[in-house]
Scaffold this motif. Sequence first.
Motif, PDB file in Angstrom:
ATOM      1  N   PRO A 144      39.638  44.337  40.258  1.00  0.00           N
ATOM      2  CA  PRO A 144      38.297  44.831  40.591  1.00  0.00           C
ATOM      3  C   PRO A 144      37.890  45.937  39.623  1.00  0.00           C
ATOM      4  CG  PRO A 144      39.893  45.537  42.239  1.00  0.00           C
ATOM      5  CD  PRO A 144      40.619  44.663  41.269  1.00  0.00           C
ATOM      6  N   VAL A 145      36.663  45.830  39.089  1.00  0.00           N
ATOM      7  CA  VAL A 145      36.199  46.826  38.126  1.00  0.00           C
ATOM      8  C   VAL A 145      34.854  47.441  38.498  1.00  0.00           C
ATOM      9  CG1 VAL A 145      37.499  45.972  36.134  1.00  0.00           C
ATOM     10  CG2 VAL A 145      35.247  45.020  36.625  1.00  0.00           C
ATOM     11  N   ALA A 146      34.060  46.719  39.283  1.00  0.00           N
ATOM     12  CA  ALA A 146      32.732  47.224  39.609  1.00  0.00           C
ATOM     13  C   ALA A 146      32.188  46.467  40.818  1.00  0.00           C
ATOM     14  CB  ALA A 146      31.785  47.046  38.435  1.00  0.00           C
ATOM     15  N   VAL A 147      31.111  46.992  41.364  1.00  0.00           N
ATOM     16  CA  VAL A 147      30.430  46.324  42.476  1.00  0.00           C
ATOM     17  C   VAL A 147      29.000  46.043  42.042  1.00  0.00           C
ATOM     18  CG1 VAL A 147      29.648  46.551  44.853  1.00  0.00           C
ATOM     19  CG2 VAL A 147      31.888  47.451  44.202  1.00  0.00           C
ATOM     20  N   LEU A 148      28.597  44.789  42.226  1.00  0.00           N
ATOM     21  CA  LEU A 148      27.239  44.375  41.940  1.00  0.00           C
ATOM     22  C   LEU A 148      26.375  44.618  43.187  1.00  0.00           C
ATOM     23  CD1 LEU A 148      25.164  42.819  40.137  1.00  0.00           C
ATOM     24  CD2 LEU A 148      25.965  40.744  41.293  1.00  0.00           C
ATOM     25  N   HIS A 149      25.242  45.273  43.019  1.00  0.00           N
ATOM     26  CA  HIS A 149      24.294  45.511  44.101  1.00  0.00           C
ATOM     27  C   HIS A 149      23.003  44.764  43.756  1.00  0.00           C
ATOM     28  CE1 HIS A 149      26.675  48.840  45.751  1.00  0.00           C
ATOM     29  NE2 HIS A 149      26.887  49.192  44.503  1.00  0.00           N
ATOM     30  N   VAL A 150      22.536  43.952  44.675  1.00  0.00           N
ATOM     31  CA  VAL A 150      21.311  43.190  44.462  1.00  0.00           C
ATOM     32  C   VAL A 150      20.341  43.489  45.601  1.00  0.00           C
ATOM     33  CG1 VAL A 150      20.308  40.896  44.161  1.00  0.00           C
ATOM     34  CG2 VAL A 150      22.630  41.355  43.343  1.00  0.00           C
ATOM     35  N   ALA A 151      19.141  43.909  45.263  1.00  0.00           N
ATOM     36  CA  ALA A 151      18.113  44.176  46.267  1.00  0.00           C
ATOM     37  C   ALA A 151      17.331  42.889  46.516  1.00  0.00           C
ATOM     38  CB  ALA A 151      17.177  45.279  45.796  1.00  0.00           C
ATOM     39  N   PRO A 154      34.357  49.778  49.261  1.00  0.00           N
ATOM     40  CA  PRO A 154      35.533  49.042  49.743  1.00  0.00           C
ATOM     41  C   PRO A 154      35.162  47.747  50.464  1.00  0.00           C
ATOM     42  CG  PRO A 154      35.549  51.313  50.551  1.00  0.00           C
ATOM     43  CD  PRO A 154      34.248  51.090  49.851  1.00  0.00           C
ATOM     44  N   ILE A 155      34.015  47.713  51.114  1.00  0.00           N
ATOM     45  CA  ILE A 155      33.595  46.527  51.858  1.00  0.00           C
ATOM     46  C   ILE A 155      33.296  45.375  50.899  1.00  0.00           C
ATOM     47  CG2 ILE A 155      31.754  45.592  53.331  1.00  0.00           C
ATOM     48  CD1 ILE A 155      31.537  48.386  54.568  1.00  0.00           C
ATOM     49  N   ALA A 156      32.833  45.688  49.702  1.00  0.00           N
ATOM     50  CA  ALA A 156      32.436  44.655  48.745  1.00  0.00           C
ATOM     51  C   ALA A 156      33.579  43.717  48.381  1.00  0.00           C
ATOM     52  CB  ALA A 156      31.875  45.304  47.483  1.00  0.00           C
ATOM     53  N   GLU A 157      34.812  44.171  48.550  1.00  0.00           N
ATOM     54  CA  GLU A 157      35.956  43.334  48.205  1.00  0.00           C
ATOM     55  C   GLU A 157      36.342  42.397  49.343  1.00  0.00           C
ATOM     56  OE1 GLU A 157      39.990  43.709  45.657  1.00  0.00           O
ATOM     57  OE2 GLU A 157      39.298  45.478  46.690  1.00  0.00           O
ATOM     58  N   SER A 158      35.866  42.655  50.546  1.00  0.00           N
ATOM     59  CA  SER A 158      36.248  41.833  51.690  1.00  0.00           C
ATOM     60  C   SER A 158      35.452  40.538  51.720  1.00  0.00           C
ATOM     61  CB  SER A 158      36.027  42.611  52.991  1.00  0.00           C
ATOM     62  OG  SER A 158      34.648  42.677  53.280  1.00  0.00           O
ATOM     63  N   ALA A 159      35.900  39.627  52.562  1.00  0.00           N
ATOM     64  CA  ALA A 159      35.196  38.352  52.722  1.00  0.00           C
ATOM     65  C   ALA A 159      34.000  38.512  53.657  1.00  0.00           C
ATOM     66  CB  ALA A 159      36.157  37.314  53.280  1.00  0.00           C
ATOM     67  N   VAL A 160      33.888  39.666  54.283  1.00  0.00           N
ATOM     68  CA  VAL A 160      32.791  39.922  55.201  1.00  0.00           C
ATOM     69  C   VAL A 160      31.489  40.009  54.410  1.00  0.00           C
ATOM     70  CG1 VAL A 160      31.849  41.585  56.854  1.00  0.00           C
ATOM     71  CG2 VAL A 160      34.309  41.159  56.778  1.00  0.00           C
ATOM     72  N   ARG A 161      30.451  39.372  54.900  1.00  0.00           N
ATOM     73  CA  ARG A 161      29.151  39.449  54.227  1.00  0.00           C
ATOM     74  C   ARG A 161      28.669  40.889  54.295  1.00  0.00           C
ATOM     75  NH1 ARG A 161      25.479  35.160  53.092  1.00  0.00           N
ATOM     76  NH2 ARG A 161      23.488  36.064  52.527  1.00  0.00           N
ATOM     77  N   THR A 162      28.231  41.410  53.199  1.00  0.00           N
ATOM     78  CA  THR A 162      27.894  42.831  53.140  1.00  0.00           C
ATOM     79  C   THR A 162      26.428  43.043  52.803  1.00  0.00           C
ATOM     80  OG1 THR A 162      28.659  42.917  50.863  1.00  0.00           O
ATOM     81  CG2 THR A 162      30.235  43.553  52.548  1.00  0.00           C
ATOM     82  N   ASP A 163      25.559  42.480  53.618  1.00  0.00           N
ATOM     83  CA  ASP A 163      24.128  42.690  53.450  1.00  0.00           C
ATOM     84  C   ASP A 163      23.736  43.905  54.281  1.00  0.00           C
ATOM     85  OD1 ASP A 163      24.238  40.398  52.003  1.00  0.00           O
ATOM     86  OD2 ASP A 163      23.049  39.197  53.378  1.00  0.00           O
ATOM     87  N   ARG A 217      28.769  42.778  46.014  1.00  0.00           N
ATOM     88  CA  ARG A 217      29.839  41.854  45.663  1.00  0.00           C
ATOM     89  C   ARG A 217      30.728  42.471  44.594  1.00  0.00           C
ATOM     90  NH1 ARG A 217      30.130  37.853  41.906  1.00  0.00           N
ATOM     91  NH2 ARG A 217      27.916  37.985  41.456  1.00  0.00           N
ATOM     92  N   MET A 218      32.024  42.345  44.790  1.00  0.00           N
ATOM     93  CA  MET A 218      32.997  42.885  43.840  1.00  0.00           C
ATOM     94  C   MET A 218      32.989  42.062  42.558  1.00  0.00           C
ATOM     95  SD  MET A 218      35.201  45.301  43.397  1.00  0.00           S
ATOM     96  CE  MET A 218      35.576  45.902  45.023  1.00  0.00           C
ATOM     97  N   LEU A 219      32.988  42.746  41.428  1.00  0.00           N
ATOM     98  CA  LEU A 219      33.118  42.110  40.120  1.00  0.00           C
ATOM     99  C   LEU A 219      34.514  42.392  39.595  1.00  0.00           C
ATOM    100  CD1 LEU A 219      29.693  43.158  38.577  1.00  0.00           C
ATOM    101  CD2 LEU A 219      30.277  40.992  39.689  1.00  0.00           C
ATOM    102  N   ARG A 220      35.110  41.398  38.975  1.00  0.00           N
ATOM    103  CA  ARG A 220      36.488  41.524  38.496  1.00  0.00           C
ATOM    104  C   ARG A 220      36.556  41.280  36.997  1.00  0.00           C
ATOM    105  NH1 ARG A 220      39.783  41.717  42.703  1.00  0.00           N
ATOM    106  NH2 ARG A 220      38.903  41.188  44.715  1.00  0.00           N
ATOM    107  N   ASP A 221      37.559  41.883  36.371  1.00  0.00           N
ATOM    108  CA  ASP A 221      37.750  41.629  34.941  1.00  0.00           C
ATOM    109  C   ASP A 221      38.448  40.288  34.767  1.00  0.00           C
ATOM    110  OD1 ASP A 221      40.484  42.023  35.415  1.00  0.00           O
ATOM    111  OD2 ASP A 221      40.549  43.966  34.405  1.00  0.00           O
ATOM    112  N   ARG A 222      38.751  39.929  33.540  1.00  0.00           N
ATOM    113  CA  ARG A 222      39.348  38.616  33.257  1.00  0.00           C
ATOM    114  C   ARG A 222      40.745  38.448  33.858  1.00  0.00           C
ATOM    115  NH1 ARG A 222      36.202  36.080  28.974  1.00  0.00           N
ATOM    116  NH2 ARG A 222      34.751  37.636  28.226  1.00  0.00           N
ATOM    117  N   LEU A 223      41.385  39.558  34.192  1.00  0.00           N
ATOM    118  CA  LEU A 223      42.714  39.493  34.815  1.00  0.00           C
ATOM    119  C   LEU A 223      42.618  39.508  36.339  1.00  0.00           C
ATOM    120  CD1 LEU A 223      44.665  41.909  32.460  1.00  0.00           C
ATOM    121  CD2 LEU A 223      44.590  39.405  32.406  1.00  0.00           C
ATOM    122  N   GLY A 224      41.396  39.521  36.864  1.00  0.00           N
ATOM    123  CA  GLY A 224      41.208  39.498  38.311  1.00  0.00           C
ATOM    124  C   GLY A 224      41.209  40.861  38.975  1.00  0.00           C
TER     125      GLY A 224
END
Length: 124
Positions: A116-123, A76-85, A107-114
């Motif tokens: 939310p469909v997934a969250v990207l996690h980057v180490a 749920p945090i991934a959709e907020s504007a708060v930095r989520t490191d 970071r929240m990933l969205r489909d073409r209609l905007g």
Amino acid sequence: MINPESLEQIETQVARTPGPAFAVDLHGEVVAWNGRAEVMFGTPASEAVGRPCAMVVRGTDRTGQVLCRAGCPWLPIAESAVRTDIPMVVRRGPRPAARVEVVMRHRMLRDRLGRPVAVLHVAQ
């Protein structure tokens, strides 16, 4: 279930990410896993995709407190504007005892209609 068009976009974005990266659907299941994540976590994409993220990443804090679990608090945090490191310790390579501290950026990933469909996690 993520539609095939959105899944293709997600897989492309994960593959293009320079560091270890993966994406999970909104239920916490791994839907994409790049080659750098394979090396870092010691888990091939064929074993990671389709499994709950918590079972694959198994992140903890420095004291060993489990951060990766069912009902992931980071989704749920991934959709907020708060930095989520989030700093966490994860398994490095195929040996379960080998651990490394990373910072996971979400970071929240969205489909073409905007939607939310997934969250990207980057180490990092």
